[in-house]
Design an enzyme around this catalytic site. Structure first.
Site, PDB file in Angstrom:
ATOM      1  N   ASN A 117      28.716  47.707  74.701  1.00 60.08           N
ATOM      2  CA  ASN A 117      29.010  46.275  74.704  1.00 60.08           C
ATOM      3  C   ASN A 117      27.902  45.470  74.024  1.00 60.08           C
ATOM      4  O   ASN A 117      28.173  44.635  73.161  1.00 60.08           O
ATOM      5  CB  ASN A 117      29.226  45.782  76.140  1.00 60.08           C
ATOM      6  CG  ASN A 117      30.471  46.389  76.761  1.00 60.08           C
ATOM      7  OD1 ASN A 117      31.268  47.013  76.055  1.00 60.08           O
ATOM      8  ND2 ASN A 117      30.639  46.232  78.052  1.00 60.08           N
ATOM      9  N   THR A 162      44.267   7.223  43.932  1.00 64.19           N
ATOM     10  CA  THR A 162      44.549   7.205  45.368  1.00 64.19           C
ATOM     11  C   THR A 162      46.069   7.298  45.458  1.00 64.19           C
ATOM     12  O   THR A 162      46.769   6.818  44.541  1.00 64.19           O
ATOM     13  CB  THR A 162      44.054   5.912  46.055  1.00 64.19           C
ATOM     14  OG1 THR A 162      44.743   4.803  45.483  1.00 64.19           O
ATOM     15  CG2 THR A 162      42.550   5.720  45.895  1.00 64.19           C
ATOM     16  N   HIS A 163      46.583   7.915  46.487  1.00 62.42           N
ATOM     17  CA  HIS A 163      48.043   8.129  46.621  1.00 62.42           C
ATOM     18  C   HIS A 163      48.630   8.859  45.407  1.00 62.42           C
ATOM     19  O   HIS A 163      49.800   8.690  45.098  1.00 62.42           O
ATOM     20  CB  HIS A 163      48.807   6.815  46.788  1.00 62.42           C
ATOM     21  CG  HIS A 163      48.247   5.910  47.839  1.00 62.42           C
ATOM     22  ND1 HIS A 163      48.685   5.923  49.153  1.00 62.42           N
ATOM     23  CD2 HIS A 163      47.275   4.974  47.769  1.00 62.42           C
ATOM     24  CE1 HIS A 163      48.011   5.007  49.841  1.00 62.42           C
ATOM     25  NE2 HIS A 163      47.135   4.429  49.039  1.00 62.42           N
ATOM     26  N   SER A 284      53.515  34.619  30.949  1.00 58.27           N
ATOM     27  CA  SER A 284      54.766  34.879  31.657  1.00 58.27           C
ATOM     28  C   SER A 284      55.465  36.034  30.972  1.00 58.27           C
ATOM     29  O   SER A 284      55.376  36.188  29.758  1.00 58.27           O
ATOM     30  CB  SER A 284      55.638  33.633  31.621  1.00 58.27           C
ATOM     31  OG  SER A 284      57.002  33.989  31.800  1.00 58.27           O
ATOM     32  N   LYS A 290      53.963  30.145  28.105  1.00 61.04           N
ATOM     33  CA  LYS A 290      53.256  29.858  29.356  1.00 61.04           C
ATOM     34  C   LYS A 290      51.813  30.325  29.379  1.00 61.04           C
ATOM     35  O   LYS A 290      51.447  31.324  28.794  1.00 61.04           O
ATOM     36  CB  LYS A 290      53.980  30.542  30.521  1.00 61.04           C
ATOM     37  CG  LYS A 290      55.341  29.945  30.780  1.00 61.04           C
ATOM     38  CD  LYS A 290      55.266  28.757  31.691  1.00 61.04           C
ATOM     39  CE  LYS A 290      55.609  29.216  33.095  1.00 61.04           C
ATOM     40  NZ  LYS A 290      55.518  28.121  34.026  1.00 61.04           N
ATOM     41  N   GLU A 297      45.715  29.162  41.675  1.00 60.12           N
ATOM     42  CA  GLU A 297      46.808  29.200  42.657  1.00 60.12           C
ATOM     43  C   GLU A 297      46.501  30.199  43.779  1.00 60.12           C
ATOM     44  O   GLU A 297      46.801  29.963  44.948  1.00 60.12           O
ATOM     45  CB  GLU A 297      48.117  29.571  41.965  1.00 60.12           C
ATOM     46  CG  GLU A 297      48.561  28.537  40.951  1.00 60.12           C
ATOM     47  CD  GLU A 297      49.658  29.079  40.048  1.00 60.12           C
ATOM     48  OE1 GLU A 297      50.797  29.179  40.505  1.00 60.12           O
ATOM     49  OE2 GLU A 297      49.358  29.435  38.889  1.00 60.12           O
ATOM     50  N   GLN A 329      37.627  43.776  70.674  1.00 64.31           N
ATOM     51  CA  GLN A 329      37.526  44.668  69.521  1.00 64.31           C
ATOM     52  C   GLN A 329      38.291  44.081  68.326  1.00 64.31           C
ATOM     53  O   GLN A 329      38.011  44.417  67.181  1.00 64.31           O
ATOM     54  CB  GLN A 329      38.088  46.049  69.896  1.00 64.31           C
ATOM     55  CG  GLN A 329      38.021  47.077  68.797  1.00 64.31           C
ATOM     56  CD  GLN A 329      38.280  48.476  69.332  1.00 64.31           C
ATOM     57  OE1 GLN A 329      37.470  49.030  70.057  1.00 64.31           O
ATOM     58  NE2 GLN A 329      39.427  49.036  69.001  1.00 64.31           N
ATOM     59  N   LYS A 332      36.782  41.894  64.768  1.00 66.19           N
ATOM     60  CA  LYS A 332      36.130  42.301  63.528  1.00 66.19           C
ATOM     61  C   LYS A 332      36.995  42.168  62.289  1.00 66.19           C
ATOM     62  O   LYS A 332      36.534  41.695  61.241  1.00 66.19           O
ATOM     63  CB  LYS A 332      35.610  43.728  63.665  1.00 66.19           C
ATOM     64  CG  LYS A 332      34.476  43.812  64.665  1.00 66.19           C
ATOM     65  CD  LYS A 332      34.103  45.229  64.994  1.00 66.19           C
ATOM     66  CE  LYS A 332      33.397  45.298  66.335  1.00 66.19           C
ATOM     67  NZ  LYS A 332      34.253  44.863  67.484  1.00 66.19           N
TER      68      LYS A 332
HETATM   69  N1  ARG Z   1      34.677  49.548  69.812  1.00 65.13           N
HETATM   70  C1  ARG Z   1      34.259  48.470  70.657  1.00 65.13           C
HETATM   71  C2  ARG Z   1      34.332  47.155  69.906  1.00 65.13           C
HETATM   72  O1  ARG Z   1      34.575  47.170  68.733  1.00 65.13           O
HETATM   73  C3  ARG Z   1      32.885  48.697  71.173  1.00 65.13           C
HETATM   74  C4  ARG Z   1      32.680  48.258  72.582  1.00 65.13           C
HETATM   75  C5  ARG Z   1      33.455  49.079  73.454  1.00 65.13           C
HETATM   76  N2  ARG Z   1      33.077  48.945  74.797  1.00 65.13           N
HETATM   77  C6  ARG Z   1      33.811  49.474  75.768  1.00 65.13           C
HETATM   78  N3  ARG Z   1      33.408  49.342  76.940  1.00 65.13           N
HETATM   79  N4  ARG Z   1      34.943  50.077  75.491  1.00 65.13           N
HETATM   80  O2  ARG Z   1      34.179  46.093  70.480  1.00 65.13           O
END
Ligand code: ARG
Length: 472
Positions: A117, A162-163, A284, A290, A297, A329, A332
């Protein structure tokens, strides 16, 4: 062991007698994306092991082998030589398992006084700090490109809107400098996010701290953090720093989207204010004439996924009680995706800003259609003829109607025609009807007069391009 007992669980040995379900093996692991944290993970582990040794918690000889083993693993991953296992769930367990293969028993001592953790959140904070610094540099390049183009075009007159209606003449340089300010605030926001990110959760362990005599100040300082976090539960349970970074990315993406919307408009046939070269356009497959501004975009379009990442994070965190929940988790992938996306979008925008050719004649043609100096005429009536502004506004509106009926610009009207609207108008009025004059007269601080813009450019160079990188 696993040969004899095919049902055994690779990670949890002891209490687990059967293997996870196939679908569990799909939903559970994070190695598919958190392998990207391997450098941070190894750096934090090396620091943790060094601290354990200094504190007399593990033996120096074990630490030596741990350090050498971790260095070797970093090299293996750098070279793409270490196959990751989903059965080891994440980068932390993959590294530890490999360490065990290399150095044997001492590998098991590394995880003393630590939990995945605090390990995971430490890795992420280290990653974020580098990502913020890299992004800051990329935005700085964009500001530099905008400032360079603004210097070239401090006098190039274009309609300000503006607008989406022609309002008053401005310079293209002034318009570009507006974005320098916006991106400057994006950098300031990132610097603030960096401060709140750059604290060390290492040593919070699972949630409650540890009974081992660890030194959190040491690990924080070694890893370049400003200080250790205050509360062990907050250390592993907080995700607002990631939400904040994703807000910074979202705001940046929205600013980029606005600029790229303008680039798209400016190259359209209705505007013809700029042209992009072959380097930033596509053709295009059916329409030979084009030249499409695809990069602009796409930057506009990618804003959706960046804001989506912020939304995903906020919703994921909402309703989670203290402390770590496996939901986390999920922090990420949106983070990696958002950062990668905005990096690409900033770089593409910088490329277009450097690439674009300005077409002053297109800007002028648009100005000529929009009576952009009507305010200057009203101001002249106030200043030179002593007419109250509200009346001057009405008189000017009638002069504009006259020019509209004749299909000409204000400065192309003859004096008699104007005097038929109000006899107080004199020859001297023509001086203020030219867009050049209008622009030159707007010298108030932050205004569009070329000299004022040049002063703003000098201040912006000082503020945004001088060598003082953001620091926590
Ligand atoms: N793989 C977990 C994460 O990305 C790591 C922490 C996991 N801790 C646990 N008690 N399962 O957050």
């Amino acid at each position: 062991m696993s040969d004899q007992n095919p049902g055994a669980n690779k990670m949890w040995g002891g209490r687990f007698t059967t293997a996870p379900a196939d679908v569990m093996r799909k939903i559970n692991p994070s190695i598919g994306f958190d392998y990207r944290l391997y450098r941070q993970d190894i750096a934090a582990s090396k620091t943790h092991a060094a601290m354990l040794t200094r504190q007399g918690i593990i033996a120096a000889a074990d630490n030596d082998r741990i350090q050498a083993g971790l260095d070797q693993i970093r090299g293996e991953i750098d070279r793409g030589e270490l196959p990751f296992s989903i059965d080891l769930e994440d980068i932390h367990m993959n590294v530890e398992a490999r360490l065990k293969e290399i150095i044997g028993e001492p590998a098991g001592r590394l995880h003393t006084a630590r939990s995945r953790n605090d390990q995971a959140v430490t890795d992420v904070r280290l990653w974020m700090r580098d990502a913020i610094d890299a992004l800051d540099g990329t935005i700085r390049d964009l500001q530099q490109a905008l400032i360079e183009r603004a210097s070239e075009h401090a006098e190039t007159i274009m309609p300000g809107f503006t607008h989406m209606q022609v309002a008053q003449p401005v310079t293209f340089g002034h318009h570009l400098m507006a974005y320098v300010e916006m991106f400057g605030r994006d950098r300031e926001r990132l610097a603030g996010a960096r401060q709140r990110t750059n604290v060390s959760p290492l040593g919070a362990a699972a949630l409650a701290g540890t009974a081992f005599p660890i030194d959190r100040q040491f690990t924080a300082a070694e890893l370049g953090f400003a200080r250790p976090t205050e509360n062990s539960m907050d250390s592993v349970g907080a995700r607002d720093h990631i939400c904040e970074l994703l807000f910074c990315c979202s705001m940046l993406a929205v600013h980029l989207s606005r600029l790229n919307e303008e680039i798209t408009l400016w190259c359209s046939d209705g505007f013809r204010f700029i042209a992009l070269s072959d380097a930033f356009t596509t053709g295009s497959s059916i329409m030979p004439q084009k030249r499409n501004p695809d990069a602009a975009e796409l930057v506009r379009g990618k804003t959706g996924r960046v804001v989506g990442s912020l939304t995903a994070m906020l919703v994921m965190v909402k309703g989670l009680p203290m402390t770590f929940m496996k939901d986390m988790q999920e922090d990420k992938e949106p983070m990696f995706d958002a950062l990668e996306t905005v990096e690409l979008c900033v770089a593409a925008t910088t490329g277009m800003v450097r690439d674009l050719t300005v077409r002053p004649e297109g800007m002028r043609a648009f100005l000529d259609r929009g009576f952009p100096t009507a305010t200057d005429l009203a101001d002249w009536l106030v200043r030179e003829a002593g007419i109250p502004f509200r009346d001057a506004h009405h008189i000017t509106a009638r002069v504009v109607a006259l020019a509209e009926a004749k299909g000409c610009t204000l400065q192309a009207l003859d004096l008699d025609a104007m005097r038929s609207v109000d006899p107080r108008i004199s020859e001297a009025v023509f001086e203020v009807l030219a867009p050049e004059h209008s622009v030159r007269s707007r010298r108030s601080y932050g205004g569009t007069a070329p000299d004022t813009v040049r002063e703003a450019i000098e201040r912006a160079k000082q503020r945004w391009l001088s060598d003082n990188p953001i620091q926590a």
